[in-house]
Design a protein around this motif. Structure first.
Motif, short mmCIF file in Angstrom:
data_model
loop_
_atom_site.label_atom_id
_atom_site.label_comp_id
_atom_site.label_asym_id
_atom_site.label_seq_id
_atom_site.Cartn_x
_atom_site.Cartn_y
_atom_site.Cartn_z
N TYR A 10 114.05 -77.33 108.09
CA TYR A 10 113.43 -76.01 107.98
C TYR A 10 113.06 -75.59 109.40
O TYR A 10 112.57 -76.40 110.19
CB TYR A 10 112.16 -76.06 107.13
CG TYR A 10 112.42 -76.18 105.65
CD1 TYR A 10 112.90 -75.10 104.92
CD2 TYR A 10 112.20 -77.37 104.96
CE1 TYR A 10 113.15 -75.20 103.55
CE2 TYR A 10 112.44 -77.48 103.61
CZ TYR A 10 112.91 -76.40 102.91
OH TYR A 10 113.15 -76.49 101.57
N LYS A 158 115.14 -75.14 97.04
CA LYS A 158 115.30 -74.90 98.48
C LYS A 158 115.24 -73.39 98.77
O LYS A 158 114.55 -72.97 99.71
CB LYS A 158 116.62 -75.47 98.97
CG LYS A 158 116.86 -75.24 100.44
CD LYS A 158 118.21 -75.77 100.89
CE LYS A 158 118.46 -75.47 102.35
NZ LYS A 158 119.80 -75.86 102.78
N SER A 162 112.25 -71.73 100.88
CA SER A 162 112.60 -70.99 102.10
C SER A 162 112.00 -69.58 102.07
O SER A 162 111.49 -69.10 103.08
CB SER A 162 114.13 -70.90 102.26
OG SER A 162 114.67 -72.19 102.48
#
Length: 179
Positions: A10, A158, A162
């Motif tokens: 990330y 994910k 995000s």
């Protein structure tokens, strides 16, 4: 037993990612997670490690044949325990399904560690095992289906996380921007 694993990074600091962990649900990418209840949270006075135990309530859209075969409903519960170590900058989350665990278990382990001041590594492993006395080929197919289901949820997770991190980052930038 079947294993699913993935790792990626990330583009956010470790502290930002750890704060984001507590804001991951609800999000539009993970609509199957309908509630999160904190059962316990403690801070070790010597190490400073924060331990949190939560239960996640999910609505899984299981095929009707699975619900009929194993009983139960679309309601599912997962126990999650996290350890946040500020000294080593490590966040470790383990989770296991509580629902239908007599038929199959999914033990998941996630770890976040800083790669730099602006990037955090994410590693995820899930061990999925059918717990039924049946033909090996049938057990393998069931485990394969569970792994595919887990992978679909991991992709959604994910994307959702995000979005959460991006939204938090944008809000922080707006607060610190000169007027």
């Amino acid at each position: 037993m079947h294993i699913f694993s993935q790792s990626f990074k990330y583009d956010h600091s470790w502290s930002h990612v750890v704060i984001g962990m507590w804001h991951k649900y609800p999000n539009p990418h993970c609509t199957h997670v309908v509630n999160v209840d904190v059962l316990d949270r403690t801070i070790d006075p010597i190490t400073g490690i924060i331990r949190t135990e939560r239960v996640l309530g999910c609505k899984q859209k299981a095929p009707s044949w699975i619900v009929k075969l194993f009983g139960g409903s679309e309601d599912a519960f997962v126990r999650e325990i996290s350890f946040i170590d500020p000294a080593t900058q490590t966040a470790t989350i383990t989770s296991v399904n509580l629902s239908l665990s007599q038929f199959a278990t999914c033990y998941e382990r996630i770890q976040y560690r800083p790669m730099s001041s602006t990037q955090t590594s994410f590693t995820q492993t899930a061990e999925i095992q059918a717990r039924m006395a049946m033909w090996r080929s049938m057990t393998d197919k069931f485990e394969d289906w569970l792994v595919q289901r887990f992978e679909q949820n991991a992709i959604s997770g994910k994307a959702g996380f995000s979005d959460v991190l991006r939204t938090m980052w944008e809000a922080k930038e707006q607060q610190t921007a000169p007027s």
